[in-house]
Scaffold this active site. Structure first.
Site, PDB file in Angstrom:
ATOM      1  N   CYS A 140      74.967  40.188 122.132  1.00 52.21           N
ATOM      2  CA  CYS A 140      75.252  39.694 120.784  1.00 52.21           C
ATOM      3  C   CYS A 140      74.657  38.303 120.705  1.00 52.21           C
ATOM      4  CB  CYS A 140      76.751  39.651 120.510  1.00 52.21           C
ATOM      5  SG  CYS A 140      77.210  38.782 118.976  1.00 52.21           S
ATOM      6  N   THR A 141      73.933  38.027 119.626  1.00 54.26           N
ATOM      7  CA  THR A 141      73.232  36.743 119.543  1.00 54.26           C
ATOM      8  C   THR A 141      74.189  35.555 119.541  1.00 54.26           C
ATOM      9  OG1 THR A 141      73.105  37.024 117.130  1.00 54.26           O
ATOM     10  CG2 THR A 141      71.197  37.701 118.427  1.00 54.26           C
ATOM     11  N   HIS A 142      75.396  35.738 119.041  1.00 55.45           N
ATOM     12  CA  HIS A 142      76.364  34.639 119.089  1.00 55.45           C
ATOM     13  C   HIS A 142      76.647  34.196 120.523  1.00 55.45           C
ATOM     14  CE1 HIS A 142      77.306  35.663 114.884  1.00 55.45           C
ATOM     15  NE2 HIS A 142      77.957  34.523 114.812  1.00 55.45           N
ATOM     16  N   CYS A 172      70.441  39.569 114.862  1.00 56.44           N
ATOM     17  CA  CYS A 172      71.779  40.146 115.025  1.00 56.44           C
ATOM     18  C   CYS A 172      71.637  41.503 115.693  1.00 56.44           C
ATOM     19  CB  CYS A 172      72.450  40.290 113.658  1.00 56.44           C
ATOM     20  SG  CYS A 172      74.036  41.160 113.682  1.00 56.44           S
ATOM     21  N   ASN A 173      72.300  41.696 116.816  1.00 52.31           N
ATOM     22  CA  ASN A 173      72.239  42.981 117.513  1.00 52.31           C
ATOM     23  C   ASN A 173      72.883  44.093 116.694  1.00 52.31           C
ATOM     24  OD1 ASN A 173      72.466  40.759 119.847  1.00 52.31           O
ATOM     25  ND2 ASN A 173      71.295  42.506 120.610  1.00 52.31           N
ATOM     26  N   THR A 174      74.040  43.818 116.090  1.00 53.79           N
ATOM     27  CA  THR A 174      74.757  44.852 115.349  1.00 53.79           C
ATOM     28  C   THR A 174      73.942  45.321 114.152  1.00 53.79           C
ATOM     29  OG1 THR A 174      76.894  43.951 116.048  1.00 53.79           O
ATOM     30  CG2 THR A 174      76.904  45.385 114.135  1.00 53.79           C
ATOM     31  N   GLY A 233      80.353  43.153 111.993  1.00 56.21           N
ATOM     32  CA  GLY A 233      80.734  44.112 113.035  1.00 56.21           C
ATOM     33  C   GLY A 233      81.774  45.137 112.622  1.00 56.21           C
ATOM     34  N   ASP A 248      71.087  37.007 109.591  1.00 55.34           N
ATOM     35  CA  ASP A 248      72.284  37.383 110.331  1.00 55.34           C
ATOM     36  C   ASP A 248      73.448  37.207 109.370  1.00 55.34           C
ATOM     37  OD1 ASP A 248      74.128  38.039 112.288  1.00 55.34           O
ATOM     38  OD2 ASP A 248      73.874  36.218 113.471  1.00 55.34           O
TER      39      ASP A 248
END
Length: 264
Positions: free
Chosen positions: A177-179, A70-72, A40, A7
């Site tokens: 979003c993983t955050h 990480c989704n992005t 991002g 990530d």
């Protein structure tokens, strides 16, 4: 067994904690990109270039599988990452949990970064898995960055702003979003309406960890000895977890690491 996760920052902690729970005996390699984060706002080409570099650093440690935490990065760089590493190293992307969220009937809100919100990738998931369910895409300006830096005031402000964009009748929130999984309970508190049924939150960490084991033909072994080693790579350099990681329970699960003398 060695499992790598990548990530731009500490968003990978949610999936890391899930992996550690399922296989406390697995060695972990966490490959972050403090020199380039956040990803991002970057163009797809620039984000992909940085993601490939972070993946290559992880691959040099010879993991059995790589999780893109990480989704992005999954949205924009997964095909390039798979072209680089597979079939030698399976690559597991992180997909917003839209399918299980929609199965509950909705209405559903998807909290995601501005880069992911409205993207063809996310819209495709909605079209494929949320037919007949009302879905609202909620851009969460600044939330990932606030979580990354453990900035309490900024987290509160970003969560409140996203909650204000979330329809009052929403019953389910997808943490896209993983955050955001690191502050899930704060999101729940901000969106939960008094007197209504408990809000359902859907993250991806558990499913991603389980999929990594399936790709390896391994089973969970939660009672295995907690002997797995931890290596942290910071834009390719061996180092320590960022101090902000210890702000979250997921980060405190991991053993402390110290950077090598020649990497300081």
């Amino acid at each position: 067994m060695k499992i790598a996760l990548m990530d731009s920052g500490i968003g990978l902690l949610a999936a890391t904690a899930a992996v550690r729970h399922l296989r406390p005996d697995a060695d972990l390699v966490l490959s972050l990109d403090p020199d380039g984060m956040p990803w991002g706002p970057r163009t797809t080409e620039d984000l992909t270039r940085r993601a490939l570099a972070v993946a290559e650093a992880a691959a040099a440690r010879r993991p059995d599988v790589l999780i893109v935490g990480c989704n992005t990065a999954t949205v924009h760089a997964l095909p390039a990452l798979r072209a680089l590493l597979e079939p030698g190293i399976p690559v597991i992307g992180t997909v917003p949990a839209i399918k299980p969220a929609a199965a509950g009937g909705g209405p559903v809100a998807i909290w995601a970064t501005p880069a992911t919100t409205g993207s063809p990738y996310q819209r495709g998931l909605i079209d494929n898995f949320a037919g007949g369910v009302r879905v609202t895409e909620v851009p969460c300006w600044g939330l990932a960055e606030a979580v990354e830096h453990a900035d309490e005031a900024a987290i509160d402000a970003a969560v409140a702003a996203a909650a204000a964009l979330t329809p009052e009748d929403v019953t389910t929130v997808v943490l896209g979003c993983t955050h955001y999984e690191l502050v899930a309970e704060r999101i729940r508190a901000a969106v939960q309406r008094p007197g209504e049924a408990p809000l359902v939150l859907h993250g991806s960490a558990g499913a991603v960890a389980a999929q990594a084991l399936r790709r390896l033909g391994e089973q969970p072994a939660t009672e295995a000895p907690a002997e797995g080693a931890l290596t942290v790579l910071l834009s390719g350099r061996e180092g320590a977890l960022p101090p902000a990681a210890l702000h979250y329970a997921e980060g405190r699960l991991l053993p402390a690491t110290e950077p090598l003398a020649d990497s300081r």
